[in-house]
Design a protein around this motif. Structure first.
Motif, PDB file in Angstrom:
ATOM      1  N   ALA B  11       0.852  -1.202   0.000  1.00 48.49           N
ATOM      2  CA  ALA B  11       0.000   0.000   0.000  1.00 48.49           C
ATOM      3  C   ALA B  11       0.885   1.249   0.000  1.00 48.49           C
ATOM      4  O   ALA B  11       0.606   2.219  -0.724  1.00 48.49           O
ATOM      5  CB  ALA B  11      -0.933  -0.025   1.202  1.00 48.49           C
ATOM      6  N   ALA B  13       3.964   1.377  -1.142  1.00 43.30           N
ATOM      7  CA  ALA B  13       4.616   1.436  -2.459  1.00 43.30           C
ATOM      8  C   ALA B  13       3.668   2.025  -3.499  1.00 43.30           C
ATOM      9  O   ALA B  13       4.093   2.803  -4.360  1.00 43.30           O
ATOM     10  CB  ALA B  13       5.056   0.038  -2.883  1.00 43.30           C
ATOM     11  N   GLN B  14       2.398   1.673  -3.410  1.00 40.76           N
ATOM     12  CA  GLN B  14       1.426   2.232  -4.363  1.00 40.76           C
ATOM     13  C   GLN B  14       1.349   3.753  -4.227  1.00 40.76           C
ATOM     14  O   GLN B  14       1.054   4.457  -5.188  1.00 40.76           O
ATOM     15  CB  GLN B  14       0.042   1.612  -4.122  1.00 40.76           C
ATOM     16  CG  GLN B  14      -0.066   0.175  -4.611  1.00 40.76           C
ATOM     17  CD  GLN B  14      -1.397  -0.462  -4.248  1.00 40.76           C
ATOM     18  OE1 GLN B  14      -1.978  -0.173  -3.206  1.00 40.76           O
ATOM     19  NE2 GLN B  14      -1.883  -1.340  -5.112  1.00 40.76           N
ATOM     20  N   ALA B  15       1.642   4.239  -3.023  1.00 42.52           N
ATOM     21  CA  ALA B  15       1.625   5.692  -2.803  1.00 42.52           C
ATOM     22  C   ALA B  15       2.966   6.332  -3.172  1.00 42.52           C
ATOM     23  O   ALA B  15       3.124   7.543  -3.054  1.00 42.52           O
ATOM     24  CB  ALA B  15       1.275   5.980  -1.341  1.00 42.52           C
ATOM     25  N   GLY B  16       3.947   5.504  -3.575  1.00 45.05           N
ATOM     26  CA  GLY B  16       5.222   6.037  -4.043  1.00 45.05           C
ATOM     27  C   GLY B  16       6.354   5.962  -3.032  1.00 45.05           C
ATOM     28  O   GLY B  16       7.404   6.570  -3.241  1.00 45.05           O
ATOM     29  N   ASN B  17       6.191   5.214  -1.949  1.00 44.58           N
ATOM     30  CA  ASN B  17       7.231   5.091  -0.922  1.00 44.58           C
ATOM     31  C   ASN B  17       8.312   4.090  -1.368  1.00 44.58           C
ATOM     32  O   ASN B  17       8.118   2.869  -1.318  1.00 44.58           O
ATOM     33  CB  ASN B  17       6.565   4.640   0.391  1.00 44.58           C
ATOM     34  CG  ASN B  17       7.561   4.570   1.544  1.00 44.58           C
ATOM     35  OD1 ASN B  17       8.749   4.329   1.332  1.00 44.58           O
ATOM     36  ND2 ASN B  17       7.064   4.793   2.743  1.00 44.58           N
ATOM     37  N   GLY B  18       9.461   4.606  -1.794  1.00 43.68           N
ATOM     38  CA  GLY B  18      10.534   3.770  -2.332  1.00 43.68           C
ATOM     39  C   GLY B  18      11.154   2.838  -1.305  1.00 43.68           C
ATOM     40  O   GLY B  18      11.491   1.692  -1.626  1.00 43.68           O
ATOM     41  N   TYR B  21       8.968  -0.054  -0.772  1.00 43.26           N
ATOM     42  CA  TYR B  21       8.950  -0.875  -1.994  1.00 43.26           C
ATOM     43  C   TYR B  21      10.193  -1.757  -2.057  1.00 43.26           C
ATOM     44  O   TYR B  21      10.113  -2.949  -2.351  1.00 43.26           O
ATOM     45  CB  TYR B  21       8.886   0.052  -3.204  1.00 43.26           C
ATOM     46  CG  TYR B  21       8.541  -0.648  -4.504  1.00 43.26           C
ATOM     47  CD1 TYR B  21       7.555  -1.619  -4.568  1.00 43.26           C
ATOM     48  CD2 TYR B  21       9.212  -0.321  -5.684  1.00 43.26           C
ATOM     49  CE1 TYR B  21       7.231  -2.246  -5.754  1.00 43.26           C
ATOM     50  CE2 TYR B  21       8.895  -0.951  -6.886  1.00 43.26           C
ATOM     51  CZ  TYR B  21       7.908  -1.912  -6.913  1.00 43.26           C
ATOM     52  OH  TYR B  21       7.588  -2.543  -8.099  1.00 43.26           O
TER      53      TYR B  21
END
Lengths: 211, 177
Positions: B11, B13-18, B21
């Motif tokens: 979730a 990662a889907q928001a852009g948290n590298g 991820y």
């Protein structure tokens, strides 16, 4: 492998999560737009209100096509998640077809299977196909686009579900134009058109949706 | 790692948290190597895992965080496994080098068991052809001599057998994957 993982992480961008309910609303809106456009361009049968809508055949055709479209769309959209499967939906579609054919047979027993040549004219049947298949193409493109964006893991099954749903909607729209009130004509030629669209979807969509 | 933790990382990662991820990919890579270790020859495991990580990256928007992450992951891994089986059908076989590195026997035994179970469901001529050419690395001509089948029949048996194998795997309940 480390460079590879670093590459994936570097490529990470926020994504908008897939929402099946939103997709269903968009599909419904596109389908409705096709119907509205079709009717607004004067394609409705002339005696639609005075004659057609007073016959049980009209409502049988409309209900069958509508319900089968809903089943097909549900099967297609639910299988766009990798963990989803279209199989139950496809079985439900098959059962739905049988149920509606039985109901259709019950609408007019008086003629039975007599005088088939006059009741199933080839030219009228081909005319029916020439409307039904093209009317199924816009919904098929819409569902194909969603399939490409999704992550179906049963590509043939999902493609088939998309094709059946699109064909169902093509039939729903055509019901307002179709001049034939003989259930036997409908029971023969409509499934042929649905079969052509479903076959087209089954052959083409997996090729453009591989991932 | 707990299912809910993976779900939370995805979730994020889907928001852009590298960071989340990267952590998730590392965990998932281990899971995938174990998954493919039971299903594919050792030489194919890394490629299959890498392929699946790319698929996860491209299709990460299809994960719904209210649903189990492992079921989503297993479905993608299975899809890519079937792809690999199909690929085996398309590509010509190369003989395995004599000094091929074998890491351990446990994984090999499990892989062999799963493969044997699947091969047991094919016609004997098909399973023999696949065993000789795809597993033992014989050429099609050698397999033909060994089995008494013609070269073209060996090819047909491999082609049909692998197609059936892919079909069997597709029919298998994904929950058991």
């Amino acid at each position: 492998m480390d460079d590879f993982m670093a590459g994936l992480v570097a490529d990470l961008k926020p994504v908008r999560r897939r929402r099946p309910a939103v997709e269903a609303v968009v599909v419904a809106a596109l389908f409705a737009a096709e119907l509205a456009l079709w009717l607004l361009t004067d394609n409705a049968r002339e005696n639609l209100v005075q004659v057609a809508m007073t016959t049980p055949t009209f409502w049988w055709k409309l209900a069958s096509a509508g319900v089968l479209t809903v089943i097909g769309c549900a099967a297609a959209l639910s299988s766009l998640n990798p963990a989803g499967s279209p199989r139950r939906g496809l079985v439900a579609f098959g059962v739905g077809c049988i149920v509606f054919l039985i109901i259709g047979a019950g609408l007019d027993w008086s003629l039975g299977l007599t005088n088939l040549a006059a009741r199933l004219p080839l030219s009228a049947g081909l005319d029916c196909l020439s409307y039904l298949v093209p009317l199924s193409l816009p919904p098929l493109v819409a569902l194909g686009f969603l399939m490409r964006r999704g992550a179906a893991t049963d590509l043939p099954g999902t493609a088939l579900a998309c094709g059946l749903a699109a064909a169902g909607w093509g039939a729903f729209v055509f019901v307002f134009t179709c001049p034939h009130d003989d259930p036997l004509f409908v029971a023969i030629w409509y499934p042929v058109a649905v079969g052509i669209t479903a076959l087209l979807a089954r052959l083409v969509l997996p090729l453009v949706s591989r991932w | 790692m707990a299912e809910s933790e993976w779900s939370g990382l995805m979730a994020a990662a889907q928001a852009g948290n590298g960071g989340a991820y990267r952590r998730l990919l590392e965990e998932v890579r281990v899971w995938l190597c174990r998954y493919y270790g039971r299903r594919l020859p050792p030489s194919m495991i890394d490629d299959a895992a890498q392929d699946t990580l790319i698929a996860i990256h491209q299709k990460r928007h299809t994960y719904d965080s209210s649903r189990p992450f492992v079921a989503w992951l297993a479905a993608i891994a299975r899809y890519k496994w079937i792809d690999r089986l199909r690929e085996m059908k398309r590509h010509s076989t190369e003989a395995l080098p004599e000094d091929i590195h074998v890491e351990g026997h446990e994984t090999t035994v499990i892989t062999a068991t799963i493969l044997e179970t699947l091969l047991g469901q094919l016609k004997p001529a098909q399973s023999t052809a696949i065993r000789l050419v795809k597993i033992h690395g014989l050429s099609v001509e050698e397999a033909a001599t060994r089995t008494g089948q013609s070269v073209s029949l060996v090819k047909v048996n491999i082609h049909r057998g692998l197609a059936k194998l892919a079909g069997l795997v597709e029919k298998e309940d994904p929950a058991h994957g």
